[in-house]
Design an enzyme around this catalytic site. Structure first.
Site, PDB file in Angstrom:
ATOM      1  N   LYS A  26      28.714  49.095  24.309  1.00 40.52           N
ATOM      2  CA  LYS A  26      28.515  48.455  25.616  1.00 40.52           C
ATOM      3  C   LYS A  26      29.861  48.065  26.238  1.00 40.52           C
ATOM      4  O   LYS A  26      30.124  48.360  27.394  1.00 40.52           O
ATOM      5  CB  LYS A  26      27.629  47.199  25.476  1.00 40.52           C
ATOM      6  CG  LYS A  26      26.242  47.496  24.900  1.00 40.52           C
ATOM      7  CD  LYS A  26      25.368  46.256  24.822  1.00 40.52           C
ATOM      8  CE  LYS A  26      25.879  45.170  23.875  1.00 40.52           C
ATOM      9  NZ  LYS A  26      25.943  45.581  22.447  1.00 40.52           N
TER      10      LYS A  26
ATOM     11  N   ARG B 143      36.168  48.234  14.169  1.00 43.57           N
ATOM     12  CA  ARG B 143      36.575  47.837  15.534  1.00 43.57           C
ATOM     13  C   ARG B 143      37.801  46.934  15.506  1.00 43.57           C
ATOM     14  O   ARG B 143      37.934  46.048  14.663  1.00 43.57           O
ATOM     15  CB  ARG B 143      35.440  47.091  16.222  1.00 43.57           C
ATOM     16  CG  ARG B 143      35.909  46.460  17.546  1.00 43.57           C
ATOM     17  CD  ARG B 143      34.798  45.999  18.420  1.00 43.57           C
ATOM     18  NE  ARG B 143      33.924  45.058  17.769  1.00 43.57           N
ATOM     19  CZ  ARG B 143      32.738  44.715  18.254  1.00 43.57           C
ATOM     20  NH1 ARG B 143      32.302  45.253  19.377  1.00 43.57           N
ATOM     21  NH2 ARG B 143      31.989  43.854  17.610  1.00 43.57           N
TER      22      ARG B 143
END
Ligand code: AP5
Ligand code: MG
Length: 217
Positions: free
Chosen positions: A13, A127
């Site tokens: 997202k 990440r």
């Protein structure tokens, strides 16, 4: 265009929000980013949010909704916006309708990023986020040229506190229980568009922009 992005933790997202917001010239409003900025700034809101975020739980609705109401009332959101991370349960979705109703606006479209849970775990565990400009990287799928240094602004990268294995597991449970019902909620309103969010980042961006073209610009 008034757009909501929905999808599990790690669906991409935040990654796609940057490109979509730029393409359609709308502000990107990420509740997770706003909470994290408050945590870094040591505000009362940040102190309250941190314990929930670290556990992988949702921050209480009344806090989150008031924050979004304020943000959507700002001038840059008057003609359109991209919401990343809100609404995250059905009560928040009703509140969004009410906030927009007060502003004389309606939500146009909800874009669902579809990925399976094995892929999200791979994505979250690698990440890294830039401390300076907020750009999202991945040690394997989207690495920087120098270890731990952002290619875009030269600042240091960090790993989010909620990207630990046990927190990721709880975030996925929270998603399945509380957020996934929004897919049916918006589907029933004819506002849901789903895309395959696997494969290279650029391919997902092309799919997202194609899916949204008819809603704005
Ligand atoms: P939030 O910050 O919204 O986290 P999230 O929904 O768990 O989603 P993520 O940010 O982890 O994932 P993403 O989909 O943005 O993926 P990304 O682009 O980074 O919320 C955090 C917390 O805040 C919540 O747990 C809650 O406590 C609180 N909160 C927030 N909003 C709330 C609300 N409305 N109500 C209550 N509480 C709220 O990508 C992930 C990784 O994958 C990156 O490394 C990226 O480089 C990589 N990647 C992206 N796309 C690809 C691709 N196509 N291929 C390979 N790798 C890719
Ligand atoms: Mg995000």
């Amino acid at each position: 265009m008034r757009l909501v992005l929905v999808g599990p933790p790690g669906a991409g997202k935040g990654t796609q929000a940057e490109f979509i917001a730029e393409r359609f010239s709308i502000p990107k409003i990420s509740t997770g980013d706003i909470f994290r900025a408050n945590v870094s700034g040591g505000t009362e809101l940040g102190k309250l949010a941190k314990s929930f975020m670290d556990a992988g739980d949702l921050v209480p609705d009344e806090v989150t909704i008031a924050m979004v109401r304020d943000r959507l009332g700002e001038p840059d959101a008057a003609t359109g916006f991209l919401l990343d991370g809100f609404p995250r349960n059905v009560p928040q979705a009703y509140e969004l309708d009410s906030i927009l109703g007060d502003l004389g606006a309606v939500l146009d479209v909800v874009l669902e990023l579809e990925v399976d849970s094995e892929e999200v775990v791979r994505r979250l565990s690698g990440r890294r986020t830039c401390r300076g400009c907020g750009k999202i990287w991945h040690v394997e799928f989207d690495p920087t040229s120098k270890d731990n240094i952002c290619d875009r602004c030269g600042s240091e990268l960090f790993q989010r506190d909620d990207d630990k294995a046990e927190t990721i597991a709880n975030r996925l449970v929270e998603y399945a229980e509380k957020t996934a019902p929004l897919v049916d909620f918006y589907g029933a309103q004819g506002k849901l568009v789903g895309i395959d969010a696997t494969g290279p980042v650029e391919d997902v961006t092309v799919r997202a922009i194609d899916a949204l073209r008819s809603y704005g610009g």
